[in-house]
Motif scaffolding. Structure first.
Motif, PDB file in Angstrom:
ATOM      1  N   LEU A   8     -13.851  -9.658  -5.962  1.00  0.00           N
ATOM      2  CA  LEU A   8     -13.542  -8.234  -5.927  1.00  0.00           C
ATOM      3  C   LEU A   8     -12.050  -8.060  -5.712  1.00  0.00           C
ATOM      4  O   LEU A   8     -11.488  -8.612  -4.757  1.00  0.00           O
ATOM      5  CB  LEU A   8     -14.301  -7.547  -4.791  1.00  0.00           C
ATOM      6  N   ALA A   9     -11.415  -7.313  -6.608  1.00  0.00           N
ATOM      7  CA  ALA A   9     -10.009  -6.972  -6.440  1.00  0.00           C
ATOM      8  C   ALA A   9      -9.967  -5.585  -5.818  1.00  0.00           C
ATOM      9  O   ALA A   9     -10.532  -4.635  -6.366  1.00  0.00           O
ATOM     10  CB  ALA A   9      -9.293  -6.989  -7.781  1.00  0.00           C
ATOM     11  N   LEU A  10      -9.332  -5.492  -4.677  1.00  0.00           N
ATOM     12  CA  LEU A  10      -9.257  -4.224  -3.960  1.00  0.00           C
ATOM     13  C   LEU A  10      -7.833  -3.697  -4.052  1.00  0.00           C
ATOM     14  O   LEU A  10      -6.888  -4.398  -3.703  1.00  0.00           O
ATOM     15  CB  LEU A  10      -9.628  -4.407  -2.487  1.00  0.00           C
ATOM     16  N   LEU A  11      -7.692  -2.489  -4.517  1.00  0.00           N
ATOM     17  CA  LEU A  11      -6.401  -1.820  -4.493  1.00  0.00           C
ATOM     18  C   LEU A  11      -6.437  -0.947  -3.244  1.00  0.00           C
ATOM     19  O   LEU A  11      -7.305  -0.079  -3.112  1.00  0.00           O
ATOM     20  CB  LEU A  11      -6.216  -0.976  -5.754  1.00  0.00           C
ATOM     21  N   VAL A  12      -5.544  -1.224  -2.314  1.00  0.00           N
ATOM     22  CA  VAL A  12      -5.564  -0.538  -1.019  1.00  0.00           C
ATOM     23  C   VAL A  12      -4.204   0.069  -0.716  1.00  0.00           C
ATOM     24  O   VAL A  12      -3.178  -0.380  -1.227  1.00  0.00           O
ATOM     25  CB  VAL A  12      -5.982  -1.497   0.126  1.00  0.00           C
ATOM     26  N   ASN A  13      -4.219   1.100   0.121  1.00  0.00           N
ATOM     27  CA  ASN A  13      -2.960   1.667   0.585  1.00  0.00           C
ATOM     28  C   ASN A  13      -2.220   0.621   1.395  1.00  0.00           C
ATOM     29  O   ASN A  13      -2.826  -0.107   2.183  1.00  0.00           O
ATOM     30  CB  ASN A  13      -3.211   2.917   1.441  1.00  0.00           C
ATOM     31  N   ASN A  14      -0.933   0.535   1.203  1.00  0.00           N
ATOM     32  CA  ASN A  14      -0.107  -0.462   1.884  1.00  0.00           C
ATOM     33  C   ASN A  14       0.201   0.025   3.298  1.00  0.00           C
ATOM     34  O   ASN A  14       1.311   0.463   3.592  1.00  0.00           O
ATOM     35  CB  ASN A  14       1.173  -0.709   1.083  1.00  0.00           C
ATOM     36  N   ASN A  15      -0.809  -0.045   4.161  1.00  0.00           N
ATOM     37  CA  ASN A  15      -0.680   0.399   5.548  1.00  0.00           C
ATOM     38  C   ASN A  15      -0.854  -0.777   6.501  1.00  0.00           C
ATOM     39  O   ASN A  15      -1.609  -1.707   6.197  1.00  0.00           O
ATOM     40  CB  ASN A  15      -1.736   1.465   5.871  1.00  0.00           C
ATOM     41  N   PRO A  16      -0.195  -0.719   7.655  1.00  0.00           N
ATOM     42  CA  PRO A  16      -0.370  -1.803   8.636  1.00  0.00           C
ATOM     43  C   PRO A  16      -1.833  -1.957   9.041  1.00  0.00           C
ATOM     44  O   PRO A  16      -2.543  -0.972   9.240  1.00  0.00           O
ATOM     45  CB  PRO A  16       0.474  -1.346   9.832  1.00  0.00           C
ATOM     46  N   GLY A  17      -2.297  -3.200   9.115  1.00  0.00           N
ATOM     47  CA  GLY A  17      -3.640  -3.499   9.601  1.00  0.00           C
ATOM     48  C   GLY A  17      -4.745  -3.397   8.564  1.00  0.00           C
ATOM     49  O   GLY A  17      -5.907  -3.630   8.887  1.00  0.00           O
ATOM     50  N   VAL A  18      -4.416  -3.068   7.304  1.00  0.00           N
ATOM     51  CA  VAL A  18      -5.466  -2.890   6.304  1.00  0.00           C
ATOM     52  C   VAL A  18      -6.219  -4.199   6.044  1.00  0.00           C
ATOM     53  O   VAL A  18      -7.449  -4.202   5.931  1.00  0.00           O
ATOM     54  CB  VAL A  18      -4.921  -2.257   4.999  1.00  0.00           C
ATOM     55  N   LEU A  19      -5.522  -5.309   5.983  1.00  0.00           N
ATOM     56  CA  LEU A  19      -6.189  -6.598   5.766  1.00  0.00           C
ATOM     57  C   LEU A  19      -7.111  -6.922   6.938  1.00  0.00           C
ATOM     58  O   LEU A  19      -8.243  -7.375   6.754  1.00  0.00           O
ATOM     59  CB  LEU A  19      -5.158  -7.713   5.566  1.00  0.00           C
ATOM     60  N   GLY A  68     -16.153   0.137   0.018  1.00  0.00           N
ATOM     61  CA  GLY A  68     -15.829   1.447  -0.554  1.00  0.00           C
ATOM     62  C   GLY A  68     -15.714   2.552   0.475  1.00  0.00           C
ATOM     63  O   GLY A  68     -15.051   3.560   0.235  1.00  0.00           O
ATOM     64  N   LYS A  69     -16.331   2.378   1.633  1.00  0.00           N
ATOM     65  CA  LYS A  69     -16.266   3.389   2.699  1.00  0.00           C
ATOM     66  C   LYS A  69     -14.965   3.333   3.495  1.00  0.00           C
ATOM     67  O   LYS A  69     -14.645   4.279   4.203  1.00  0.00           O
ATOM     68  CB  LYS A  69     -17.439   3.205   3.669  1.00  0.00           C
ATOM     69  N   LEU A  70     -14.232   2.227   3.391  1.00  0.00           N
ATOM     70  CA  LEU A  70     -13.000   2.106   4.167  1.00  0.00           C
ATOM     71  C   LEU A  70     -11.947   3.076   3.655  1.00  0.00           C
ATOM     72  O   LEU A  70     -11.735   3.223   2.446  1.00  0.00           O
ATOM     73  CB  LEU A  70     -12.467   0.669   4.118  1.00  0.00           C
ATOM     74  N   GLU A  71     -11.282   3.715   4.591  1.00  0.00           N
ATOM     75  CA  GLU A  71     -10.319   4.772   4.285  1.00  0.00           C
ATOM     76  C   GLU A  71      -9.178   4.320   3.370  1.00  0.00           C
ATOM     77  O   GLU A  71      -8.767   5.053   2.474  1.00  0.00           O
ATOM     78  CB  GLU A  71      -9.741   5.298   5.608  1.00  0.00           C
ATOM     79  N   ASP A  72      -8.651   3.122   3.578  1.00  0.00           N
ATOM     80  CA  ASP A  72      -7.487   2.669   2.820  1.00  0.00           C
ATOM     81  C   ASP A  72      -7.819   2.102   1.444  1.00  0.00           C
ATOM     82  O   ASP A  72      -6.916   1.812   0.661  1.00  0.00           O
ATOM     83  CB  ASP A  72      -6.718   1.602   3.617  1.00  0.00           C
ATOM     84  N   VAL A  73      -9.095   1.927   1.138  1.00  0.00           N
ATOM     85  CA  VAL A  73      -9.479   1.352  -0.154  1.00  0.00           C
ATOM     86  C   VAL A  73      -9.413   2.441  -1.220  1.00  0.00           C
ATOM     87  O   VAL A  73     -10.127   3.438  -1.170  1.00  0.00           O
ATOM     88  CB  VAL A  73     -10.884   0.711  -0.094  1.00  0.00           C
ATOM     89  N   VAL A  74      -8.532   2.222  -2.209  1.00  0.00           N
ATOM     90  CA  VAL A  74      -8.333   3.180  -3.288  1.00  0.00           C
ATOM     91  C   VAL A  74      -9.270   2.869  -4.452  1.00  0.00           C
ATOM     92  O   VAL A  74      -9.847   3.768  -5.060  1.00  0.00           O
ATOM     93  CB  VAL A  74      -6.862   3.155  -3.769  1.00  0.00           C
ATOM     94  N   LYS A  75      -9.449   1.585  -4.759  1.00  0.00           N
ATOM     95  CA  LYS A  75     -10.262   1.188  -5.907  1.00  0.00           C
ATOM     96  C   LYS A  75     -10.813  -0.216  -5.688  1.00  0.00           C
ATOM     97  O   LYS A  75     -10.137  -1.070  -5.127  1.00  0.00           O
ATOM     98  CB  LYS A  75      -9.389   1.202  -7.168  1.00  0.00           C
TER      99      LYS A  75
END
Length: 170
Positions: A8-19, A68-75
């Motif tokens: 799964l490739a996750l496009l996420v907001n570049n925010n601290p702690g997302v990983l 998909g429920k995580l706030e920072d996950v865009v796609k």
């Protein structure tokens, strides 16, 4: 049900702690991560995280839904074999006499690997490829003493011309 591995490739907001939040989701649910990689994209607002996971269809669907429920996950993009290019990098340090060095170099050449360091008693080899290529290469090195090895984990992109901007808007 039969288990299978997906990427799964996750496009996420570049925010601290997302990983950490994504890894924590797996830990809380008791799911294992086979590999996880993260890195910058061509847009500084986003990070790309590639997660390889194994499970039956029900578990894999739960993983998709929970991510998909995580706030920072865009796609979330599933990287299917024929529709994607996935690669992994490995570095292998092998103990070798002068005679063994020639044998190891011959094996490396077959796999188009690079010798990145040579010492009096060891070679370091870099290989990039799909999982089966790397596994086959490591299998051939079993006759030698592997001093140390590291694998980066899977990363990949879907084929075609769709980029971040189109992914965000789709």
């Amino acid at each position: 049900m039969k288990e299978k591995q997906i990427a799964l490739a996750l496009l996420v907001n570049n925010n601290p702690g997302v990983l950490s939040r994504i890894a924590g989701l797996f830990a809380r649910r008791g799911y294992n991560i086979d590999t996880i990689t993260a890195g910058a994209t061509n847009d500084p607002n986003y990070t790309r995280i590639t997660v390889a996971v194994t499970g039956d269809d029900d578990i894999l669907e739960q993983i998709r839904k929970q991510i998909g429920k995580l706030e920072d996950v865009v796609k979330i993009i599933e990287l299917y074999d024929k529709e994607s290019v996935c690669r992994e990098l490995t570095l292998v340090k092998v103990r070798a006499s002068k005679k063994e060095k020639q044998e190891i170099i011959a094996i490396a050449d077959i796999f188009r690997a690079k010798i990145v360091d040579v010492g009096p008693e060891a070679l370091m080899i870099e290989l990039t490829g799909n999982l089966s290529k790397i596994d086959a290469f490591l299998k051939l090195l079993e006759d030698f003493e592997i001093i140390e090895m590291v694998r980066t984990g899977l990363t990949g992109l879907a084929r075609g011309s769709v980029g971040i901007k189109e992914l965000i808007n789709s």
